[in-house]
Design an enzyme around this catalytic site. Sequence first.
Site, PDB file in Angstrom:
ATOM      1  N   ILE A  99    -101.704   9.111  -8.877  1.00 30.91           N
ATOM      2  CA  ILE A  99    -101.314  10.351  -9.544  1.00 30.91           C
ATOM      3  C   ILE A  99    -101.795  11.528  -8.711  1.00 30.91           C
ATOM      4  O   ILE A  99    -102.994  11.804  -8.623  1.00 30.91           O
ATOM      5  CB  ILE A  99    -101.906  10.414 -10.959  1.00 30.91           C
ATOM      6  N   GLY A 100    -100.843  12.220  -8.077  1.00 31.56           N
ATOM      7  CA  GLY A 100    -101.163  13.390  -7.271  1.00 31.56           C
ATOM      8  C   GLY A 100    -100.833  14.670  -8.003  1.00 31.56           C
ATOM      9  O   GLY A 100    -100.289  14.659  -9.116  1.00 31.56           O
ATOM     10  N   ASN A 101    -101.134  15.800  -7.378  1.00 32.94           N
ATOM     11  CA  ASN A 101    -100.886  17.084  -8.020  1.00 32.94           C
ATOM     12  C   ASN A 101     -99.402  17.352  -8.230  1.00 32.94           C
ATOM     13  O   ASN A 101     -99.014  17.977  -9.217  1.00 32.94           O
ATOM     14  CB  ASN A 101    -101.498  18.206  -7.183  1.00 32.94           C
TER      15      ASN A 101
ATOM     16  N   GLY B  20    -111.559  13.049  -2.946  1.00 36.28           N
ATOM     17  CA  GLY B  20    -110.452  12.655  -3.810  1.00 36.28           C
ATOM     18  C   GLY B  20    -110.211  11.159  -3.768  1.00 36.28           C
ATOM     19  O   GLY B  20    -110.323  10.528  -2.705  1.00 36.28           O
ATOM     20  N   ALA B  21    -109.866  10.594  -4.913  1.00 35.55           N
ATOM     21  CA  ALA B  21    -109.647   9.146  -4.993  1.00 35.55           C
ATOM     22  C   ALA B  21    -108.563   8.693  -4.024  1.00 35.55           C
ATOM     23  O   ALA B  21    -108.662   7.632  -3.405  1.00 35.55           O
ATOM     24  CB  ALA B  21    -109.265   8.763  -6.423  1.00 35.55           C
ATOM     25  N   ASP B  22    -107.518   9.515  -3.861  1.00 35.05           N
ATOM     26  CA  ASP B  22    -106.423   9.125  -2.959  1.00 35.05           C
ATOM     27  C   ASP B  22    -106.886   9.039  -1.512  1.00 35.05           C
ATOM     28  O   ASP B  22    -106.427   8.182  -0.747  1.00 35.05           O
ATOM     29  CB  ASP B  22    -105.260  10.106  -3.093  1.00 35.05           C
ATOM     30  N   ARG B  23    -107.835   9.908  -1.134  1.00 32.56           N
ATOM     31  CA  ARG B  23    -108.336   9.890   0.245  1.00 32.56           C
ATOM     32  C   ARG B  23    -109.127   8.609   0.516  1.00 32.56           C
ATOM     33  O   ARG B  23    -108.994   8.007   1.585  1.00 32.56           O
ATOM     34  CB  ARG B  23    -109.208  11.123   0.510  1.00 32.56           C
TER      35      ARG B  23
ATOM     36  N   ASP C  95    -102.406  12.601   5.346  1.00 36.70           N
ATOM     37  CA  ASP C  95    -101.642  12.441   4.104  1.00 36.70           C
ATOM     38  C   ASP C  95    -100.960  13.757   3.763  1.00 36.70           C
ATOM     39  O   ASP C  95    -101.610  14.755   3.457  1.00 36.70           O
ATOM     40  CB  ASP C  95    -102.573  12.012   2.969  1.00 36.70           C
TER      41      ASP C  95
END
Length: 258
Positions: free
Chosen positions: A7-9, A107-110, A129
């Site tokens: 879930i991204g911005n 950030g979790a995505d990183r 990214d």
Amino acid sequence: MLLAMDIGNTNTVLGLFEGDEIVQDWRIRTEVHATIDEYGILVHSLFNAHGIQPALVRSIIISCVVPPVLNVVERFCRKYFNLAPLIVGPGIRTGMPILYDNPKEVGADRIVNAVAAYEAFRKAVIVVDFGTATTFDYISDRGEYLGGVITPGIMISCEALFQKASKLPRVEIFAKPLSIIAKNTIASMNAGIVYGYAGLVEGIIKRIRREVNTDLRVVATGGLAPLIAGECPAIEEVDDFLTLKGLKIIFERNQKAQ
């Protein structure tokens, strides 16, 4: 099946794994104000469109950088799949040392991207990214997350240009400019964004390479990665599913630890 959700911005990416294979993936807009039932209707519609039974999902893992959405999506998982999702965050086993001043700030995505990239190459790697923000993350040859760079994303840059320059229109960036010397306003903006951003990416990668002074790989991910990578020789590979692959790796590491 394993359902992985990033879930991204701006966008939310979903991937369904059967074994090691991604059998289906979707990219949808992240809706901050969506309800549990709205998520339920949307996800079940996506499943039904491909003839996938929700009951086949046995596990869920989520990475999220939008805190207001996380609680809703977690409750959606419990209501519509009867599953408690694994959330990527503090305390989860990633198998990667996070050598940041405050690891909770990353950030979790990183982290997920870093895990996937190091697992793929087993050497020092830079992950670029292209999301709402564009992030550059450096992982050492020992598999340590050492930090990185955050810049405004491509679409943020476009929107700022439209909002702050009263005579410039809003433009969408989807294709390589025909020429660097453009002959109308929209083409000029397109050339400036694409080639300017390629220069930004190339410059930051060059500086990271110079600072770490080691042999490394550069991999890019995110919606506009293919466009910019085509104009940026420093990017050696594009992987659209890097984040989903990282989520699967982290899920498996936590299953083994139980």
